[in-house]
Design an enzyme around this catalytic site. Structure first.
Site, mmCIF file in Angstrom:
data_model
loop_
_atom_site.group_PDB
_atom_site.id
_atom_site.type_symbol
_atom_site.label_atom_id
_atom_site.label_comp_id
_atom_site.label_asym_id
_atom_site.label_seq_id
_atom_site.Cartn_x
_atom_site.Cartn_y
_atom_site.Cartn_z
ATOM 1 N N GLY A 58 1.201 0.474 -8.897
ATOM 2 C CA GLY A 58 1.206 -0.680 -7.994
ATOM 3 C C GLY A 58 -0.099 -0.919 -7.276
ATOM 4 O O GLY A 58 -0.213 -1.834 -6.470
ATOM 5 N N THR A 59 -1.094 -0.096 -7.544
ATOM 6 C CA THR A 59 -2.355 -0.291 -6.833
ATOM 7 C C THR A 59 -3.157 -1.439 -7.416
ATOM 8 O O THR A 59 -4.048 -1.975 -6.764
ATOM 9 C CB THR A 59 -3.224 0.977 -6.884
ATOM 10 N N LEU A 60 -2.870 -1.827 -8.665
ATOM 11 C CA LEU A 60 -3.678 -2.862 -9.308
ATOM 12 C C LEU A 60 -2.957 -4.191 -9.455
ATOM 13 O O LEU A 60 -3.590 -5.225 -9.635
ATOM 14 C CB LEU A 60 -4.130 -2.381 -10.691
ATOM 15 N N ALA A 94 6.681 6.745 -16.654
ATOM 16 C CA ALA A 94 7.941 7.478 -16.611
ATOM 17 C C ALA A 94 8.235 8.168 -17.934
ATOM 18 O O ALA A 94 7.654 7.851 -18.973
ATOM 19 C CB ALA A 94 9.074 6.515 -16.278
ATOM 20 N N TYR A 149 10.306 21.694 -14.423
ATOM 21 C CA TYR A 149 10.851 21.034 -13.252
ATOM 22 C C TYR A 149 11.294 22.094 -12.259
ATOM 23 O O TYR A 149 12.031 22.998 -12.617
ATOM 24 C CB TYR A 149 12.058 20.224 -13.728
ATOM 25 N N VAL A 193 1.289 -6.300 -9.860
ATOM 26 C CA VAL A 193 2.740 -6.225 -9.973
ATOM 27 C C VAL A 193 3.117 -6.472 -11.430
ATOM 28 O O VAL A 193 2.737 -7.491 -12.020
ATOM 29 C CB VAL A 193 3.425 -7.302 -9.102
ATOM 30 N N VAL A 194 3.828 -5.520 -12.005
ATOM 31 C CA VAL A 194 4.310 -5.693 -13.378
ATOM 32 C C VAL A 194 5.498 -6.646 -13.330
ATOM 33 O O VAL A 194 6.437 -6.446 -12.556
ATOM 34 C CB VAL A 194 4.730 -4.336 -13.969
#
Lengths: 622, 695
Positions: free
Chosen positions: A342-344, A291, A551, A346-347
């Site tokens: 999130g593919t690897l 982010a 943007y 969970v933080v």
């Protein structure tokens, strides 16, 4: 000027801004005890978290819309007099009349107050498929004491982000594949247990933080036959410790931006990380999607802010063994955690840098005769490395959009002043109202330095024909970015659909990419039979040494089109293609998600395939 | 078309015209003839002065900020691209940056246009006077004008006229001024700038000058390209240039040049503009002002230098009647649209866009494709005059008939009418007035060309040059040259309609030479001819099968052949049509054979173009005298140069590395082989390279 509001003394600005932008809580804040080290309490029947000062309850439906953006009590509507109004009490704009909005909508989209396309009022539970439960998994989960639910509403809430097609479907009452179960871990260890069980019982996990993804990252794969479990981290929302000696703080990953900032503020600190979605997006989501915050010029983007991350993967917990500020021990593991979406894994916990709260904040704005001059000015500011906390350049369409959002002015004097200003800029200075554009600025720091800095930036702007246009315009510009999502819901009530997307691009291509992408959108819509020319607008939102973040907003009136969402996606695809052809990246901060799957082969590095236990992260929307 | 319609075909719309949709009305007029307006007639109402002083307020391209003519050179000199190049050159030549920069600004000064409204008006006034005197009408298609008007507001526009006369660009600017469209910036040959007064006027009415032979002058090339690109980027005004590069001395389309084309397209490839619009413009003259000069130049009689006094002397030219002309603005074409799937614009993303770089193969191929496409569009848009059809037929008459006893008028007239029908079947745009009796149309066409033919006692005679010049007997070679002048003029007028017939004609030749009905055999020979004659008849690289298909469809439409999956067979009608088509190409085939014969002669091992041209001319003259060669076109330097280029392209002529004289080694075996294939002695599969493969 800066001295208008009620005084919180020399430190008045930051909290005020937070009140404005970070959002106002339903109830008065009471100081939370969790700022000190907290034990993991994993009992099922814990009190509703909203009551202890946290913004996000387990049952999100209690305060948030199921088929739109944000809080249930807050929305735009046209009142009986036909005037636009912003309801609720949470925001500065709340309860105000916005007189120009109706005309702007009619003029920009050709909407008609008679032609409405209202959403299905409530979720039909029968529309939701019954959950496919993995009994063995559920049994063992029960024994861990981690709370869970397979209530239809709970599941639907975690089945989507805020992509246009997701919200559009919900408004029509259509629900696709949704998670079969929602679990609310309370701490890191809960997540470890959940992941272990998922591996053991062959269950899919999709991490869920704030649910603000705009990249389809939360969409459940249609063809998935295994049980899908949504891991809602919203209850892992404590600040575990603050280290004043090293200026770091350690948090659970589910904490949302507004809570994090507020709680730190109480101790006199801030992270300075303010993505536009910070009301709802979570720390874990920020890390998982790389982010970017509005004030990155001072504080840095998430990758600059993170000191330490704990991530639970099917292979175990990944984390660094120390908190050294920099290491030279092979590739940095943070670099595959950040952006893994999130593919690897969970933080679960993150250590971030914190800063003392700034003593002084000041908004500002500059009007330029045209967009080219504005971009040239931003480029110069970046070259001199003197960008304020935030500097954004809106194009002419967006400038007009911002104007349409001006609340009704109560005093004759203000409106007189407004008129005078307009006269000065357009008539006296000869700016063409259909060409001029505005840069909004936010300065932060110690008062003296802010004033000095401000002068430096205004001097540069003057060289590019820029005229200072006051604090109000600046502040309104920032307001626009967080009410825009509410506005989309209003548009959808009147056959208008829209979305935003962003890119990062080298400086020499900024103008070209803005022009070409906007033109491409207009051309594509025309070719596809959209009657009214679409709203196609952009702003430069961040500056870097070697380029900028741009943007885009894009919206159009879909009345009379048979498959608006499909058409919309085609136009969006074309726009992304144009971005890539013009040397832009697929995303500066939204993340790739599944939206960009079509571009997998063109992304700079191979995309991590979803595999094994399937994860997906929420991404921030801003 | 019965065969597959691929996307490209769809894109190009009318290029592969379907004969059904383009048929004429009963009177033989092209349907959209009435959509042309006569600019000169309109002028009668306003008066020349009134016209010149009219309010001129075109709405320009609204993409970028406005830019004045004075800003241009500054923007060019300060561009990052030029800075790179200047630095490079300074290093190479061990000069200081200042010196190179100075040189660049001198080039720029020499090149720059100095558009001034006053001069446009002056030019408009003068042109009104002149044009009214020599032309009976300037017909402009209104639809094209309106589309152009729209296009200039939407994106940078490139005007691509064909080049047949000095009048071309003057007329276009004149028309645009008249119809309130921004006057174009024109790339003009440097020779014009050297003309006093006129050069100035031309420059002030919006032309910029480019040197003819830029060769390897890197700095010049860089300044020019940045200048052109800046104009395109800023959308300053439409850019106009001749994609053929030169004025065609044969009135036939030339192989396009790619340099300028690349310059105007690059801003789009690099994303600096959203789109570029190409507008092919076809200028068709009933009678070309330069007709005598053309033939003389082709025969190697040097052309007078372009000078103001020369122009004044040419006033005699202005006493004549040149009939009318047509300016047909083609449909504006979006480069973005045309290039979809052909260009990966992302290829510029990893280096600074201003860094001087060789264009990639993909880009070169695309530019070449577009350039060829534009030439074909120009041909498509050309209006064919009755005279052009008559000239084609006159050339096919026995030489003795024309020069000695004359050709019966009724025979010519009757054949012309039949040819008109064939042309219409092939989708040609004819400029055949519908309200006038047919006989009158043809006789007035002949009258307009009184310098070339004379009607006497119902017979048509070719006008030979003045007889009385010298009493002393001339050498027979001189007689040949003299006789060649009207023949080459006729050939030029024939060339105006050649593109209409050329693809079916290539097929007709293939049928005749191979004596085959098999599609694949015919196709192979068709491709061979198409490649060999690529410099004579412009076709789009890589589209030989489309061309073959078009030829089949057209011949079937006029009833000349029956086609099936495998076969193409000649019908009864074909026995009449095909010989005409074959004869149309015969002069080319015969001339090429003569040149092959020269190259295969003993003692010819190494040639340069300089010596090739006179040597071939000698041989051809001898053969004409001996009665072995029946066409004078082998004497044309244009054809000789085309053969030279064709053989170089086919790599039968290979450049000697050591030679500074541009000498080439002749591969006699290969030349002999081509010659054998051309006359049908061996089948055509054995040619090593095709131009398509190189692109």
């Amino acid at each position: 000027m800066a001295s208008n509001s009620s005084g919180s003394g020399s430190q008045g600005r930051a909290p005020q801004r937070l009140r404005i932008i970070a959002g106002h809580l339903q109830r008065p804040v009471d100081v939370d005890a969790t700022v000190s080290a907290a034990e993991c309490k994993a009992q099922g029947g814990e009190a509703d978290v909203a009551s202890d000062g946290k913004s996000v309850p387990k049952r999100r439906q209690e305060i948030m819309k199921w088929n739109g953006w944000g809080y249930s009590d807050t929305k735009f509507l046209f009142n009986k007099k036909g005037q636009a109004e912003f309801t609720g009490k949470r925001y500065k704009l709340s309860g105000m009349i916005i007189p120009a909005l109706k005309e702007w909508m009619e003029g920009t989209f050709g909407t008609n107050m008679q032609h409405k396309s209202l959403a299905t009022p409530a979720l039909t539970r029968t529309a939701v498929q019954p959950p496919t439960l993995n009994e063995a998994f559920v049994e063992e989960l029960k024994s861990t004491g981690v709370p869970f639910s397979h209530d239809a509403e709970d599941r639907v809430f975690r089945a989507h982000g805020h992509c246009l097609h997701e919200i559009f479907a919900l408004r029509e009452g259509k629900v696709g594949r949704v998670p079969d179960l929602v679990v609310w871990p309370n701490c890191h260890n809960d997540v470890v247990k959940i992941v272990e069980l998922a591996c053991k019982h062959n269950v899919c996990l999709i991490p869920y933080g704030g649910g603000t993804s705009v990249s389809s990252a939360l969409e459940c794969p249609q063809e998935e036959t295994r049980s899908i479990v949504s891991v809602d981290t919203s209850q892992m929302n404590r600040i575990l410790w603050i280290d004043e000696k090293n200026l770091t703080a350690h948090m659970e990953a589910g904490i949302v931006g507004q809570d994090l900032e507020r709680l730190l503020n109480e101790s006199g600190y801030c992270t300075g990380h303010e993505p536009d979605s910070m009301e709802f997006s979570s720390l874990g989501g920020w890390v998982a999607t790389r982010a970017s915050g509005m004030k990155k010029n001072i504080y840095g983007n998430i990758e600059d802010l993170v000191i330490h991350v704990k991530m639970v993967t099917p292979q175990g917990v990944v984390e660094k063994s120390c908190q050294g500020p920099r290491m030279s021990t092979g590739p940095d593991i943070h670099h595959f955690i950040m952006g893994s979406e999130g593919t690897l894994g969970v933080v679960t916990e993150v250590t971030m840098k914190i800063r003392p709260m700034p003593e002084y904040q000041k908004y500002g704005s500059v009007v330029f005769p045209n967009f080219e001059q504005g971009v040239a000015c931003l480029r110069e500011v970046a070259r001199q490395r003197c960008a304020p906390a935030s500097i954004r350049l809106m194009d002419n369409e967006q400038f007009k959009f911002g104007h349409a959002l001006k609340p009704q002015v109560s005093s004759m004097f203000t409106s007189f002043l407004e008129g005078l200003k307009k006269f000065y800029i357009t008539k006296f200075k000869g700016f063409d109202p259909d060409c001029l554009c505005v840069a909004t600025l936010l300065f932060e720091g110690n008062r003296e330095k802010v004033l000095q800095h401000e002068k430096q930036v205004y001097d540069i702007a003057a060289k590019f024909g820029g005229l200072a246009a006051g604090e109000d315009n600046g502040q309104r510009g920032y307001m626009l970015t967080f009410v825009i999502a509410y506005l989309r819901d209003l548009g959808m009530d009147y056959y208008v659909i829209g979305e935003s997307f962003e890119t990062s691009v080298p400086w020499d291509r900024v103008l070209d990419i803005c022009r070409n992408v906007k033109a491409r959108i207009i051309r594509e819509c025309k070719d596809k039979g959209v009657q009214f020319q679409p709203f196609s607008t952009c702003r430069v939102t961040q500056t870097y040494d070697a380029g900028a973040c741009v943007y885009f907003y894009f919206a159009f009136n879909y009345r009379g089109l048979s498959d608006p969402v499909h058409m919309f996606e085609e136009v969006e695809h074309a726009a992304r293609e144009e971005i890539l052809a013009n040397g832009g990246s697929l995303s500066h901060h939204h993340g790739a998600g599944q939206c960009c799957a079509a571009w997998a082969e063109v992304m700079e590095s191979g995309r991590v395939e979803r595999c094994g236990t399937s994860y997906s992260a929420d991404t921030t929307m801003c | 078309m019965e065969t597959k319609v691929d996307e490209d075909e769809h894109l190009r719309g009318s290029l592969y015209f379907s004969p059904q949709t383009m048929t004429s009305t009963d009177s033989g007029r092209v349907k959209n003839e009435e959509e042309f307006v006569d600019v000169l007639e309109e002028l009668m109402h306003s008066g020349d002065l009134g016209h010149a002083l009219r309010t001129f307020s075109p709405s320009p391209y609204n993409g970028g900020p406005p830019c004045s003519a004075a800003d241009l050179p500054k923007a060019v000199l300060e561009s990052q691209y030029l800075r790179y190049v200047v630095q490079e050159i300074a290093t190479e030549k061990a000069l200081s940056l200042e010196e190179v920069r100075e040189e660049a600004s001198v080039i720029l000064e020499e090149m720059s246009q100095k558009l001034q409204m006053g001069f446009i008006r002056l030019m408009a006034y003068m042109l009104s006077k002149v044009l009214k005197r020599i032309l009976t009408g300037i017909h402009v298609n209104t639809e094209g004008l309106n589309a152009l008007k729209q296009a200039v507001q939407e994106s940078p526009v490139i005007l691509l006229p064909n080049h047949r006369s000095y009048l071309d660009f003057l007329v276009i600017s004149y028309v645009m001024f008249t119809y309130d469209i921004p006057v174009p910036v024109i790339a003009a040959g440097m020779a014009l700038s050297k003309m006093r007064v006129v050069g100035e006027i031309i420059s002030r009415s919006g032309a910029f000058f480019i040197r003819r032979a830029i060769g390897s002058d890197k700095l010049y090339w860089a300044v020019l390209s940045e200048y052109v690109k800046t104009i395109v980027r800023k959308g300053f005004a439409p850019v106009e240039f001749y994609v053929e590069g030169l004025r065609s001395r044969t009135l036939k389309s030339l192989m396009p040049k790619l340099g300028m084309m690349h310059m105007v397209l690059e801003p789009f490839f690099k994303g600096e503009v959203y789109d570029v619009t190409l507008v092919p413009v076809s200028l068709s003259y009933d009678r070309v002002l330069e007709e005598f000069l053309l033939a003389q130049e082709l025969l190697g009689i040097p052309k007078p230098k372009e000078s103001t006094t020369g122009l004044l002397k040419a006033r005699k030219v202005l006493q004549e009647d040149y009939g009318s002309m047509h300016v047909n603005f083609g449909r504006p074409m979006s480069v973005r649209h045309l290039c979809r799937g052909k260009i990966n614009r992302g290829q510029y993303n990893l280096v600074p866009r201003d860094l001087p770089q060789k264009p990639s193969g993909e880009v070169q191929a695309c530019v070449s494709w577009l350039a060829h496409l534009m030439v074909r569009m120009q041909e498509e848009g050309a209006l064919i005059s009755p005279w052009s059809l008559m000239a084609s037929l006159l050339l096919q008459a026995p030489a003795a008939a024309l020069t000695e006893h004359g050709l019966p008028w009724h025979q010519l007239a009757e054949r012309t009418l039949r040819l008109r029908k064939l042309a219409l079947d092939f989708g040609a745009h004819l400029n055949w007035p519908g309200k006038v009796p047919e006989q009158e149309v043809m006789s007035s066409a002949a009258a307009l060309h009184h310098s070339l033919v004379r009607l006497q006692a119902g017979r048509v005679h070719l006008v030979q040059g003045e007889e009385d010049e010298r009493e002393d007997p001339r050498r027979p070679e001189e007689d040949v040259t003299k006789a060649a002048v009207p023949m080459l003029m006729l050939a030029c007028y024939r060339n105006q309609c050649l593109h209409v017939f050329v693809r079916p004609a290539l097929l007709a030749v293939a049928i005749h030479v191979t004596k085959s009905v098999q599609r694949d055999e015919l196709f192979a020979f068709f491709c061979f001819l198409r490649d060999l004659f690529a410099n004579e008849f412009i076709s789009i690289p890589g589209e030989s099968s489309q061309d073959f298909e078009e030829a089949c469809v057209l011949l079937r439409t006029c009833g000349a052949v029956h086609t099936s999956e495998q076969e193409v067979t000649v019908s009864d009608v074909g026995l009449e049509v095909l010989p005409f088509l074959q004869d149309l190409l015969q002069p080319f085939i015969d001339s090429y054979q003569v040149m092959f014969r020269y190259l295969c002669k003993d003692g010819v091992h190494v040639v340069s173009e300089k010596q090739f041209v006179p040597a071939v001319r000698n041989l051809a003259t001898k053969l004409i005298l001996s009665g072995e060669l029946h066409t004078h076109e082998a004497l044309s330097s244009d054809m000789q140069k085309n053969v030279f280029s064709a053989l170089r392209r086919l790599e039968t002529l290979t450049q000697l590395k050591a030679s500074e004289l541009n000498e080439y080694r002749v591969n006699k075996a290969a030349v002999g082989q081509i010659s054998d294939i051309l006359c049908g002695r061996i089948p055509p599969q054995s040619l090593q390279t095709t131009p398509d493969a190189k692109l």
